[in-house]
Design a protein around this motif. Structure first.
Motif, PDB file in Angstrom:
ATOM      1  N   LEU A 156      67.700  20.968  64.439  1.00  0.00           N
ATOM      2  CA  LEU A 156      68.520  19.823  64.849  1.00  0.00           C
ATOM      3  C   LEU A 156      69.998  20.089  64.599  1.00  0.00           C
ATOM      4  O   LEU A 156      70.853  19.737  65.426  1.00  0.00           O
ATOM      5  CB  LEU A 156      68.072  18.567  64.103  1.00  0.00           C
ATOM      6  CG  LEU A 156      66.743  17.966  64.549  1.00  0.00           C
ATOM      7  CD1 LEU A 156      66.244  16.953  63.521  1.00  0.00           C
ATOM      8  CD2 LEU A 156      66.882  17.306  65.924  1.00  0.00           C
ATOM      9  N   LEU A 157      70.319  20.715  63.481  1.00  0.00           N
ATOM     10  CA  LEU A 157      71.714  21.031  63.182  1.00  0.00           C
ATOM     11  C   LEU A 157      72.250  22.079  64.155  1.00  0.00           C
ATOM     12  O   LEU A 157      73.377  21.957  64.659  1.00  0.00           O
ATOM     13  CB  LEU A 157      71.835  21.505  61.733  1.00  0.00           C
ATOM     14  CG  LEU A 157      73.218  21.965  61.263  1.00  0.00           C
ATOM     15  CD1 LEU A 157      74.312  20.980  61.632  1.00  0.00           C
ATOM     16  CD2 LEU A 157      73.202  22.215  59.755  1.00  0.00           C
ATOM     17  N   ILE A 158      71.469  23.100  64.441  1.00  0.00           N
ATOM     18  CA  ILE A 158      71.890  24.113  65.410  1.00  0.00           C
ATOM     19  C   ILE A 158      72.148  23.470  66.766  1.00  0.00           C
ATOM     20  O   ILE A 158      73.167  23.732  67.423  1.00  0.00           O
ATOM     21  CB  ILE A 158      70.824  25.218  65.534  1.00  0.00           C
ATOM     22  CG1 ILE A 158      70.794  26.069  64.262  1.00  0.00           C
ATOM     23  CG2 ILE A 158      71.094  26.107  66.754  1.00  0.00           C
ATOM     24  CD1 ILE A 158      69.628  27.033  64.200  1.00  0.00           C
ATOM     25  N   ASP A 159      71.237  22.605  67.201  1.00  0.00           N
ATOM     26  CA  ASP A 159      71.386  21.939  68.495  1.00  0.00           C
ATOM     27  C   ASP A 159      72.664  21.107  68.545  1.00  0.00           C
ATOM     28  O   ASP A 159      73.379  21.100  69.557  1.00  0.00           O
ATOM     29  CB  ASP A 159      70.164  21.057  68.756  1.00  0.00           C
ATOM     30  CG  ASP A 159      70.273  20.280  70.048  1.00  0.00           C
ATOM     31  OD1 ASP A 159      70.112  20.887  71.128  1.00  0.00           O
ATOM     32  OD2 ASP A 159      70.541  19.063  69.985  1.00  0.00           O
ATOM     33  N   ALA A 160      72.975  20.411  67.455  1.00  0.00           N
ATOM     34  CA  ALA A 160      74.199  19.607  67.416  1.00  0.00           C
ATOM     35  C   ALA A 160      75.438  20.491  67.510  1.00  0.00           C
ATOM     36  O   ALA A 160      76.405  20.163  68.209  1.00  0.00           O
ATOM     37  CB  ALA A 160      74.233  18.774  66.136  1.00  0.00           C
ATOM     38  N   LEU A 161      75.413  21.617  66.828  1.00  0.00           N
ATOM     39  CA  LEU A 161      76.555  22.531  66.884  1.00  0.00           C
ATOM     40  C   LEU A 161      76.713  23.144  68.276  1.00  0.00           C
ATOM     41  O   LEU A 161      77.827  23.438  68.719  1.00  0.00           O
ATOM     42  CB  LEU A 161      76.385  23.634  65.844  1.00  0.00           C
ATOM     43  CG  LEU A 161      76.506  23.176  64.383  1.00  0.00           C
ATOM     44  CD1 LEU A 161      75.906  24.215  63.447  1.00  0.00           C
ATOM     45  CD2 LEU A 161      77.956  22.898  64.015  1.00  0.00           C
ATOM     46  N   GLN A 162      75.609  23.314  68.976  1.00  0.00           N
ATOM     47  CA  GLN A 162      75.661  23.885  70.321  1.00  0.00           C
ATOM     48  C   GLN A 162      76.138  22.880  71.360  1.00  0.00           C
ATOM     49  O   GLN A 162      76.850  23.243  72.301  1.00  0.00           O
ATOM     50  CB  GLN A 162      74.272  24.397  70.723  1.00  0.00           C
ATOM     51  CG  GLN A 162      73.822  25.644  69.983  1.00  0.00           C
ATOM     52  CD  GLN A 162      72.390  26.015  70.322  1.00  0.00           C
ATOM     53  OE1 GLN A 162      71.550  25.151  70.575  1.00  0.00           O
ATOM     54  NE2 GLN A 162      72.095  27.307  70.322  1.00  0.00           N
ATOM     55  N   HIS A 163      75.759  21.607  71.200  1.00  0.00           N
ATOM     56  CA  HIS A 163      75.924  20.667  72.306  1.00  0.00           C
ATOM     57  C   HIS A 163      76.714  19.396  71.988  1.00  0.00           C
ATOM     58  O   HIS A 163      77.288  18.804  72.900  1.00  0.00           O
ATOM     59  CB  HIS A 163      74.547  20.251  72.834  1.00  0.00           C
ATOM     60  CG  HIS A 163      73.696  21.400  73.267  1.00  0.00           C
ATOM     61  ND1 HIS A 163      74.030  22.212  74.331  1.00  0.00           N
ATOM     62  CD2 HIS A 163      72.520  21.887  72.775  1.00  0.00           C
ATOM     63  CE1 HIS A 163      73.097  23.144  74.490  1.00  0.00           C
ATOM     64  NE2 HIS A 163      72.183  22.975  73.555  1.00  0.00           N
ATOM     65  N   ALA A 164      76.721  18.945  70.743  1.00  0.00           N
ATOM     66  CA  ALA A 164      77.351  17.660  70.432  1.00  0.00           C
ATOM     67  C   ALA A 164      78.872  17.785  70.409  1.00  0.00           C
ATOM     68  O   ALA A 164      79.426  18.857  70.145  1.00  0.00           O
ATOM     69  CB  ALA A 164      76.847  17.131  69.091  1.00  0.00           C
ATOM     70  N   GLN A 165      79.540  16.660  70.686  1.00  0.00           N
ATOM     71  CA  GLN A 165      80.995  16.572  70.620  1.00  0.00           C
ATOM     72  C   GLN A 165      81.371  15.438  69.673  1.00  0.00           C
ATOM     73  O   GLN A 165      80.686  14.421  69.605  1.00  0.00           O
ATOM     74  CB  GLN A 165      81.585  16.312  72.005  1.00  0.00           C
ATOM     75  CG  GLN A 165      81.311  17.409  73.020  1.00  0.00           C
ATOM     76  CD  GLN A 165      82.006  18.713  72.668  1.00  0.00           C
ATOM     77  OE1 GLN A 165      83.120  18.704  72.140  1.00  0.00           O
ATOM     78  NE2 GLN A 165      81.350  19.831  72.951  1.00  0.00           N
ATOM     79  N   SER A 166      82.469  15.616  68.942  1.00  0.00           N
ATOM     80  CA  SER A 166      82.881  14.586  67.994  1.00  0.00           C
ATOM     81  C   SER A 166      84.385  14.647  67.781  1.00  0.00           C
ATOM     82  O   SER A 166      85.012  15.702  67.933  1.00  0.00           O
ATOM     83  CB  SER A 166      82.165  14.779  66.650  1.00  0.00           C
ATOM     84  OG  SER A 166      82.550  13.783  65.718  1.00  0.00           O
ATOM     85  N   ASP A 167      84.955  13.501  67.429  1.00  0.00           N
ATOM     86  CA  ASP A 167      86.358  13.451  67.025  1.00  0.00           C
ATOM     87  C   ASP A 167      86.530  13.883  65.572  1.00  0.00           C
ATOM     88  O   ASP A 167      87.651  13.958  65.078  1.00  0.00           O
ATOM     89  CB  ASP A 167      86.915  12.037  67.215  1.00  0.00           C
ATOM     90  CG  ASP A 167      87.079  11.676  68.688  1.00  0.00           C
ATOM     91  OD1 ASP A 167      87.265  12.600  69.504  1.00  0.00           O
ATOM     92  OD2 ASP A 167      87.004  10.481  69.022  1.00  0.00           O
ATOM     93  N   TYR A 168      85.426  14.129  64.878  1.00  0.00           N
ATOM     94  CA  TYR A 168      85.459  14.683  63.530  1.00  0.00           C
ATOM     95  C   TYR A 168      85.173  16.184  63.617  1.00  0.00           C
ATOM     96  O   TYR A 168      84.375  16.626  64.448  1.00  0.00           O
ATOM     97  CB  TYR A 168      84.378  14.060  62.647  1.00  0.00           C
ATOM     98  CG  TYR A 168      84.661  12.685  62.107  1.00  0.00           C
ATOM     99  CD1 TYR A 168      85.385  11.743  62.831  1.00  0.00           C
ATOM    100  CD2 TYR A 168      84.168  12.301  60.856  1.00  0.00           C
ATOM    101  CE1 TYR A 168      85.616  10.472  62.334  1.00  0.00           C
ATOM    102  CE2 TYR A 168      84.393  11.034  60.348  1.00  0.00           C
ATOM    103  CZ  TYR A 168      85.118  10.127  61.093  1.00  0.00           C
ATOM    104  OH  TYR A 168      85.343   8.873  60.599  1.00  0.00           O
ATOM    105  N   THR A 169      85.785  16.956  62.751  1.00  0.00           N
ATOM    106  CA  THR A 169      85.363  18.342  62.586  1.00  0.00           C
ATOM    107  C   THR A 169      83.970  18.348  61.969  1.00  0.00           C
ATOM    108  O   THR A 169      83.703  17.629  61.000  1.00  0.00           O
ATOM    109  CB  THR A 169      86.346  19.109  61.690  1.00  0.00           C
ATOM    110  OG1 THR A 169      87.575  19.280  62.402  1.00  0.00           O
ATOM    111  CG2 THR A 169      85.797  20.478  61.310  1.00  0.00           C
ATOM    112  N   ILE A 170      83.078  19.132  62.554  1.00  0.00           N
ATOM    113  CA  ILE A 170      81.709  19.227  62.046  1.00  0.00           C
ATOM    114  C   ILE A 170      81.596  20.458  61.149  1.00  0.00           C
ATOM    115  O   ILE A 170      81.871  21.579  61.580  1.00  0.00           O
ATOM    116  CB  ILE A 170      80.693  19.337  63.196  1.00  0.00           C
ATOM    117  CG1 ILE A 170      80.784  18.112  64.117  1.00  0.00           C
ATOM    118  CG2 ILE A 170      79.274  19.489  62.642  1.00  0.00           C
ATOM    119  CD1 ILE A 170      79.940  18.246  65.382  1.00  0.00           C
ATOM    120  N   VAL A 171      81.211  20.236  59.906  1.00  0.00           N
ATOM    121  CA  VAL A 171      80.889  21.337  58.998  1.00  0.00           C
ATOM    122  C   VAL A 171      79.375  21.327  58.810  1.00  0.00           C
ATOM    123  O   VAL A 171      78.820  20.425  58.175  1.00  0.00           O
ATOM    124  CB  VAL A 171      81.595  21.197  57.640  1.00  0.00           C
ATOM    125  CG1 VAL A 171      81.187  22.349  56.719  1.00  0.00           C
ATOM    126  CG2 VAL A 171      83.104  21.175  57.818  1.00  0.00           C
ATOM    127  N   GLY A 172      78.716  22.291  59.416  1.00  0.00           N
ATOM    128  CA  GLY A 172      77.280  22.419  59.232  1.00  0.00           C
ATOM    129  C   GLY A 172      76.991  23.252  57.997  1.00  0.00           C
ATOM    130  O   GLY A 172      77.577  24.319  57.812  1.00  0.00           O
TER     131      GLY A 172
END
Length: 332
Positions: free
Chosen positions: A175-191
């Motif tokens: 799920l985390l990999i998928d979010a890093l591949q496809h999700a967009q956010s106004d926050y920087t994502i640190v996985g």
């Protein structure tokens, strides 16, 4: 998502020796992130910058990559390996389990002393049989301190259910990999693919002090209560992703659990409420880091947690995927 989960269940990752699974995760996710690094405890950090260059807010998403395992604590004169658990395993569920040693690939099976009833089994009664005849024979391939993981494949068992030995928590990693591949956010994502969760959320503690996120979100599995005479739980396979309200280590702020519920409603995703007073996760360690970090969680209901084969529903994984993407898009 199913194929990604299948891929992630192949590499071994006992607590403290997550190298193989970490290497596999990095190979998949590196093209989709802006930078990555590791720490001395073994955590893998991957960073995807916010859509807005002026944003200073950060969401830290954590999924532990280690799996329960067995550690060799002694080798007797006949070549049998005495063991201790690395993680929350149930001794009675392990008799006859097939295992493989991460360091050498040597395989074996878990046995038990014959004079002990199954209901009375403790780890002091268990051993691993690798087919060795003597202590010296066994020590050619296995040393004290080596860790063995379970040697079971990934299976589909109907009605969108899957079974595997490391679904806890390779489902969260997927799920985390998928979010890093496809999700967009106004926050920087640190996985954060965290290490050593199964032995006390040690990686999460370090990550919580290293990163200073605006909000943290933990992805994990949680035991369901939908099998005969199961311990009481409201979670059911196939009824949707579980939004964490509390576990043994924390109570989630209503602000953030409601954000997740809102995200589920936005995409018409099925969801359940996780109230798990006897279950732990990385959330509690992060929640108490520094002067306190706002922390929430999503969990995939699972059967047979603490055994060599966990079962989850792909429908719940899809719900989690939808909720996670919408949650990230709502952060502003």
């Amino acid at each position: 998502m199913k194929d990604l989960i299948r891929t992630l269940t192949v590499p071994s990752g006992p607590s403290g020796d997550e190298f193989a699974i970490k290497e596999s995760i990095l190979r998949i996710v590196e093209p989709h992130v802006d930078e990555w690094y590791e720490d001395v405890l073994g955590n893998l950090y991957v960073i995807k910058k916010a859509r807005s260059e002026i944003s200073e807010k950060t969401v830290m998403i954590v999924a532990h990559m280690d799996e329960p395992a067995l550690s060799v604590i002694d080798i007797d004169e006949d070549g049998f390996l005495r063991i201790a658990p690395l993680g929350p395993l149930h001794a009675a569920s392990l008799v006859g389990a097939r295992v493989v040693f991460a360091r050498t690939g040597r395989r074996g099976v878990v046995g038990a002393e014959h004079n002990v009833a199954l209901k009375d089994l403790e780890f002091s009664h268990l051993f691993i049989d690798i087919g060795a005849q003597t202590q010296s024979d066994a020590m050619r391939d296995v040393q004290i301190g080596d860790a063995a993981t379970f040697a079971y494949g990934f299976e589909e068992v109907g009605n969108q259910l899957i079974v595997g030995h490391a679904l806890d928590n390779r489902v969260g990693c997927a799920l985390l990999i998928d979010a890093l591949q496809h999700a967009q956010s106004d926050y920087t994502i640190v996985g954060v693919f965290s290490a050593q969760k199964e032995v006390g959320s040690r990686g999460a503690k370090v990550a919580g002090h290293r990163i200073h996120p605006t909000i943290a979100l933990v992805l994990d599995i949680s035991p369901s209560g939908d099998t005969p005479k199961a311990e009481r739980s409201s979670l059911t396979l196939g009824a949707g992703v579980a939004v964490k309200v509390l576990d043994a280590t924390m109570v989630v702020s209503k602000k953030w659990s409601n954000h997740l519920i809102e995200a589920a409603k936005n995409v018409s995703a099925s969801y359940q409420i996780e109230v798990a007073p006897r279950t732990t996760s990385d959330a509690g360690a992060i929640f108490l880091a520094q002067s306190g970090i706002p922390t929430c969680g999503l969990a995939i209901p699972a059967r047979y947690v603490g055994t060599p084969s966990q079962m989850v529903s792909l429908a719940d994984v899809t719900s989690a995927q939808q909720v996670l993407h919408n949650f990230l898009s709502l952060l502003s």
